[in-house]
Design a protein around this motif. Structure first.
Motif, PDB file in Angstrom:
ATOM      1  N   HIS A 161      41.422  21.335  45.545  1.00  0.00           N
ATOM      2  CA  HIS A 161      42.720  21.737  45.008  1.00  0.00           C
ATOM      3  C   HIS A 161      43.185  22.972  45.776  1.00  0.00           C
ATOM      4  CE1 HIS A 161      45.895  23.106  42.484  1.00  0.00           C
ATOM      5  NE2 HIS A 161      45.742  22.124  41.620  1.00  0.00           N
ATOM      6  N   GLY A 212      45.492  25.050  45.402  1.00  0.00           N
ATOM      7  CA  GLY A 212      45.943  26.220  44.664  1.00  0.00           C
ATOM      8  C   GLY A 212      44.808  27.071  44.120  1.00  0.00           C
ATOM      9  N   ARG A 213      43.594  26.571  44.263  1.00  0.00           N
ATOM     10  CA  ARG A 213      42.440  27.281  43.711  1.00  0.00           C
ATOM     11  C   ARG A 213      41.789  28.110  44.818  1.00  0.00           C
ATOM     12  NH1 ARG A 213      40.150  22.820  41.017  1.00  0.00           N
ATOM     13  NH2 ARG A 213      41.342  23.215  39.149  1.00  0.00           N
ATOM     14  N   ASN A 264      36.654  30.202  43.196  1.00  0.00           N
ATOM     15  CA  ASN A 264      36.799  29.443  41.949  1.00  0.00           C
ATOM     16  C   ASN A 264      36.466  27.969  42.140  1.00  0.00           C
ATOM     17  OD1 ASN A 264      37.417  31.362  40.005  1.00  0.00           O
ATOM     18  ND2 ASN A 264      39.560  31.462  40.649  1.00  0.00           N
ATOM     19  N   HIS A 265      36.794  27.448  43.315  1.00  0.00           N
ATOM     20  CA  HIS A 265      36.453  26.055  43.613  1.00  0.00           C
ATOM     21  C   HIS A 265      34.940  25.860  43.512  1.00  0.00           C
ATOM     22  CE1 HIS A 265      36.258  22.180  45.610  1.00  0.00           C
ATOM     23  NE2 HIS A 265      35.415  22.685  46.481  1.00  0.00           N
ATOM     24  N   LEU A 291      32.851  27.905  42.070  1.00  0.00           N
ATOM     25  CA  LEU A 291      32.377  28.299  40.740  1.00  0.00           C
ATOM     26  C   LEU A 291      32.447  27.126  39.759  1.00  0.00           C
ATOM     27  CD1 LEU A 291      31.350  30.624  38.971  1.00  0.00           C
ATOM     28  CD2 LEU A 291      33.739  31.137  38.399  1.00  0.00           C
ATOM     29  N   CYS A 292      33.538  26.369  39.797  1.00  0.00           N
ATOM     30  CA  CYS A 292      33.632  25.259  38.844  1.00  0.00           C
ATOM     31  C   CYS A 292      32.595  24.179  39.160  1.00  0.00           C
ATOM     32  CB  CYS A 292      35.058  24.706  38.737  1.00  0.00           C
ATOM     33  SG  CYS A 292      35.635  23.751  40.127  1.00  0.00           S
ATOM     34  N   LEU A 293      32.303  24.000  40.464  1.00  0.00           N
ATOM     35  CA  LEU A 293      31.251  23.036  40.819  1.00  0.00           C
ATOM     36  C   LEU A 293      29.888  23.544  40.346  1.00  0.00           C
ATOM     37  CD1 LEU A 293      32.243  21.972  44.441  1.00  0.00           C
ATOM     38  CD2 LEU A 293      32.644  20.759  42.303  1.00  0.00           C
ATOM     39  N   LYS A 311      43.556  31.325  48.466  1.00  0.00           N
ATOM     40  CA  LYS A 311      43.752  29.933  48.072  1.00  0.00           C
ATOM     41  C   LYS A 311      43.365  28.988  49.211  1.00  0.00           C
ATOM     42  CE  LYS A 311      47.251  30.720  44.622  1.00  0.00           C
ATOM     43  NZ  LYS A 311      48.612  30.486  44.162  1.00  0.00           N
ATOM     44  N   ARG A 337      32.535  24.361  30.580  1.00  0.00           N
ATOM     45  CA  ARG A 337      32.747  25.644  31.267  1.00  0.00           C
ATOM     46  C   ARG A 337      33.409  25.417  32.618  1.00  0.00           C
ATOM     47  NH1 ARG A 337      27.616  29.055  32.172  1.00  0.00           N
ATOM     48  NH2 ARG A 337      29.118  30.449  33.155  1.00  0.00           N
ATOM     49  N   SER A 338      32.921  24.391  33.314  1.00  0.00           N
ATOM     50  CA  SER A 338      33.476  24.075  34.625  1.00  0.00           C
ATOM     51  C   SER A 338      34.961  23.714  34.518  1.00  0.00           C
ATOM     52  CB  SER A 338      32.668  22.928  35.224  1.00  0.00           C
ATOM     53  OG  SER A 338      33.438  22.237  36.166  1.00  0.00           O
ATOM     54  N   THR A 396      37.047  26.788  33.966  1.00  0.00           N
ATOM     55  CA  THR A 396      37.279  27.484  35.233  1.00  0.00           C
ATOM     56  C   THR A 396      38.388  26.796  36.023  1.00  0.00           C
ATOM     57  OG1 THR A 396      34.974  28.167  35.328  1.00  0.00           O
ATOM     58  CG2 THR A 396      36.191  28.225  37.395  1.00  0.00           C
ATOM     59  N   LYS A 397      38.351  25.465  36.043  1.00  0.00           N
ATOM     60  CA  LYS A 397      39.376  24.722  36.781  1.00  0.00           C
ATOM     61  C   LYS A 397      40.770  24.995  36.228  1.00  0.00           C
ATOM     62  CE  LYS A 397      36.894  20.556  38.191  1.00  0.00           C
ATOM     63  NZ  LYS A 397      36.779  19.110  37.879  1.00  0.00           N
ATOM     64  N   SER A 437      42.231  28.492  36.790  1.00  0.00           N
ATOM     65  CA  SER A 437      42.337  28.992  38.155  1.00  0.00           C
ATOM     66  C   SER A 437      43.455  28.330  38.958  1.00  0.00           C
ATOM     67  CB  SER A 437      41.002  28.815  38.894  1.00  0.00           C
ATOM     68  OG  SER A 437      40.656  27.462  38.931  1.00  0.00           O
ATOM     69  N   VAL A 438      44.346  27.602  38.291  1.00  0.00           N
ATOM     70  CA  VAL A 438      45.500  27.071  39.026  1.00  0.00           C
ATOM     71  C   VAL A 438      46.791  27.561  38.375  1.00  0.00           C
ATOM     72  CG1 VAL A 438      44.359  25.032  39.968  1.00  0.00           C
ATOM     73  CG2 VAL A 438      45.423  24.894  37.730  1.00  0.00           C
ATOM     74  N   ASN A 467      46.411  16.430  39.219  1.00  0.00           N
ATOM     75  CA  ASN A 467      46.035  17.365  40.284  1.00  0.00           C
ATOM     76  C   ASN A 467      44.752  16.933  40.971  1.00  0.00           C
ATOM     77  OD1 ASN A 467      48.007  19.261  40.357  1.00  0.00           O
ATOM     78  ND2 ASN A 467      47.023  20.670  38.929  1.00  0.00           N
ATOM     79  N   THR A 512      45.067  15.895  45.033  1.00  0.00           N
ATOM     80  CA  THR A 512      44.407  16.753  46.010  1.00  0.00           C
ATOM     81  C   THR A 512      43.135  16.127  46.563  1.00  0.00           C
ATOM     82  OG1 THR A 512      43.136  17.838  44.277  1.00  0.00           O
ATOM     83  CG2 THR A 512      45.214  18.858  44.890  1.00  0.00           C
ATOM     84  N   MET A 527      40.465  16.144  44.945  1.00  0.00           N
ATOM     85  CA  MET A 527      39.403  16.889  44.254  1.00  0.00           C
ATOM     86  C   MET A 527      38.572  15.968  43.364  1.00  0.00           C
ATOM     87  SD  MET A 527      38.162  19.989  43.622  1.00  0.00           S
ATOM     88  CE  MET A 527      36.998  20.601  42.410  1.00  0.00           C
ATOM     89  N   ALA A 580      30.012  15.848  41.387  1.00  0.00           N
ATOM     90  CA  ALA A 580      29.315  16.891  40.630  1.00  0.00           C
ATOM     91  C   ALA A 580      28.994  16.420  39.215  1.00  0.00           C
ATOM     92  CB  ALA A 580      30.158  18.159  40.585  1.00  0.00           C
TER      93      ALA A 580
END
Lengths: 342, 257
Positions: A85, A87-88, A92-93, A95-97, A124, B8-9, B12-13, B16-17, B84, B88, B90, B97
């Protein structure tokens, strides 16, 4: 260890992967080689459970991917560097993983350091160059400190410095005893990094062999001869029972020939030689020969004698002239490497 | 893999956008501001109303007038949270994951729903109080009047459910443009037309927004013949939401990422 048994994937009628069976062994760099569209990425997506196989099975250390408790700690993968993403921020990218797999947050900073992105950790991802994105993707793969790493065309589009860095990284990962499975469509790239080689074409296994074995079997050596006295030398060679190939421009080639013997033969017949040299065909040539049968999109020479587009300009009912023309650009030799070791 | 890890993940996602912040802020601002404006206009027009209209004047519902536009921002929020991932690429990183797709979807929807509920409730209460302030002492109602608290809480639930419904649709359609292209005109135009044209009213009244918005009314509309009450209407909306999520889950499970 990644075990792939009879793996198949069809999209409609078209098979993308067709009964693949091979094993990626621990502690080596295994190169996964094939022309574009051979099914490398599809295979890798099936290993990660992203695409569902239409047949066969993939296991990682004996288990299916979705059965792994925290998969990033078993196998880290970089399939598409741009699958982020934008915008992240990089941090943070990651961190979420990390959080999704119970990996502590300090590990995020460690891998950012490893790939050299600490300075842009809070920037970003959409502002990243391809090289930086590639590094971020690799950071994600390293996050869980996995025993197995998988990279899909990691050097594609990178500048020389980036390519050098990736090669070094893969070697150091394998030196730490990790399993590295890396795809490429460039034989020369694989020759530099891989210990073992799995070659596929049109979704089928063409070779599963060690790099050393592949080089030995496929590096054809031949003697190249240039002479102003072509006819007489040809006669002499024929008389001596040496098979020779004329390659145009007055050049002759003798497969696996001995330069001493040919030189002596020429001297005995008083033939002037301008060149007598031993040549090695490149691994790239060997790879081309191996996959010639299976390349999906051949470049076709433009049909001569007809102005471009004449057939459709004339509104003929005939289908496009190029359809169904068989000749391949490369001479169709049979593959010289056979699958070994299963 | 513990569910809390994935939650939690996803938190964070979502935090953070930028799209999270601007869609939700827009929903708050538009709903409250438009509600205040309509409330102020209604106060001035009340004198010109006929006796029947005066009897069915619903000050709570008037202060929620901004919801018709504000819900569109909630739709955008719900769509973007999900799509999103697809636009992307993602999604492939996410599913590598978290390969258990049910856990992935449940966590994502739970986090986004929690946030939408928080924002939706705050918006509903703010829109109510500020709307009543604009209506003035003669027209305004209070939270302890019969049915008012239910309507205000219902307003918060309505905004949340609209967002969750959009998430379900976005999982099915994947593309943000396609999802918005279907949902926006549907909720802004089609549903209103179907519910107000007499020939299609029988069907239109069961659409998610038409059924769900019944809970925001303290007094039923004049000539209201809907066969469900406020909670019944919300129940119908919940069924729509569950259907959208179930459809999304079924497709997510089966599809290649």
């Amino acid at each position: 260890m990644i075990e792939i048994v009879g793996l198949s994937k069809r999209y409609g009628e078209k098979p993308a992967v067709d009964g693949l069976t091979f094993t990626v062994r621990p502690g080596t760099v295994t190169g996964f080689l094939g022309p574009n569209g051979a099914g490398k990425s599809t295979t890798m997506r099936m290993i990660l459970g992203l695409d569902h196989p239409t047949g066969g099975d993939v296991r990682i250390d004996g288990r299916h991917y979705h059965e792994l408790a925290n998969p990033l700690t078993y196998i880290g993968a970089l399939l598409d560097a741009k699958a982020v993403h934008g915008g992240r921020s990089a941090r943070n990218h990651l961190l979420c993983l990390a959080q999704s797999n119970g990996i502590p947050a300090r590990r995020v900073d460690e891998v950012l350091e490893t790939v050299g992105l600490t300075a842009v950790a809070r920037k970003k991802a959409k502002g990243f160059s391809l090289g930086m994105s590639q590094r971020l993707g690799i950071a994600g793969a390293l996050l869980g400190d996995p025993r197995i790493l998988m990279f899909d065309e990691p050097v594609n589009g990178l500048d020389p410095e980036g390519i050098h860095w990736i090669r070094g990284l893969m070697k150091s990962l394998a030196a730490q005893g990790r399993t590295v499975f890396v795809s490429s469509h460039l034989m020369s790239e694989m020759a530099l990094t891989a210990d073992h080689l799995v070659v596929i074409g049109q979704g089928r296994l063409l070779a599963d062999t060690t790099m050393a074995d592949f080089i030995e079997r496929n590096s054809r050596s031949y003697v190249r001869i240039r002479t102003p006295d072509r006819e007489r030398l040809l006669d002499a060679l024929h008389a001596a029972g040496i098979a020779v190939v004329e390659t145009g421009e007055g050049l002759l080639e003798v497969d696996g020939g001995s330069p001493e013997r040919i030189g002596e033969l020429a001297a005995r017949h008083r033939v002037v030689l301008h060149e007598l040299s031993v040549r090695q065909s490149s691994l790239e040539d060997a790879f081309m020969r191996l996959t010639a049968q299976s390349v999906e999109y051949h470049a076709q020479p433009e049909p001569a004698g007809q102005p471009w587009g004449a057939h459709w300009n004339a509104r003929t009912a005939a289908p496009a002239a190029s359809s169904g023309t068989p000749p391949a650009a490369t001479p169709a030799t049979t593959p010289t490497t056979t699958p070994t070791e299963g | 893999m513990a569910a809390t890890q994935v939650i939690r993940s996803e938190w964070t996602k979502i935090r953070s956008v930028a799209s999270t912040v601007w869609t939700l802020s827009l929903a708050v601002v538009v709903t409250i501001a438009l509600g205040m404006l309509i409330s102020a206009l209604s106060k001035n027009e009340f004198g010109a109303m006929g006796p029947r209209e005066r009897l069915s004047f619903d000050p709570t519902f008037v202060s929620f007038a901004g919801m018709a536009l504000g819900q569109l921002a909630m739709i955008v929020f719900g769509v973007l949270v999900v799509s999103n991932e697809y636009s992307t690429g993602m999604i492939r990183t996410s599913l590598a994951a978290v390969p258990r797709r049910g856990a992935f979807l449940a966590s994502k929807v739970a986090v986004a729903t929690g946030l939408a509920l928080l924002v939706g409730m705050a918006t509903a209460f703010a829109a109510f109080f500020l709307g009543q302030a604009m209506l003035g002492p003669q027209l305004r109602t209070t939270l302890d009047a019969p049915g008012v608290l239910r309507a205000v809480v219902g307003g918060g639930l309505y905004m949340t459910l609209i967002a969750v419904f959009s998430m379900g649709v976005a999982v099915m359609l994947r593309s943000p443009m396609l999802s918005l292209g279907v949902l926006m005109p549907f909720f802004f135009l089609v549903s209103n037309i179907l519910a107000n044209v007499s020939a299609t009213r029988k069907i239109g009244q069961y659409l998610p927004d038409q059924a769900g918005s019944r809970i925001m009314r303290v007094l039923p509309r004049v000539g209201d013949d809907t066969p469900y009450g406020p909670w019944g209407g919300l129940g119908i909306m919940v069924l729509w939401v569950l259907a959208a999520l179930a459809g999304g889950y079924a497709l997510l499970r089966r599809r290649d990422a």
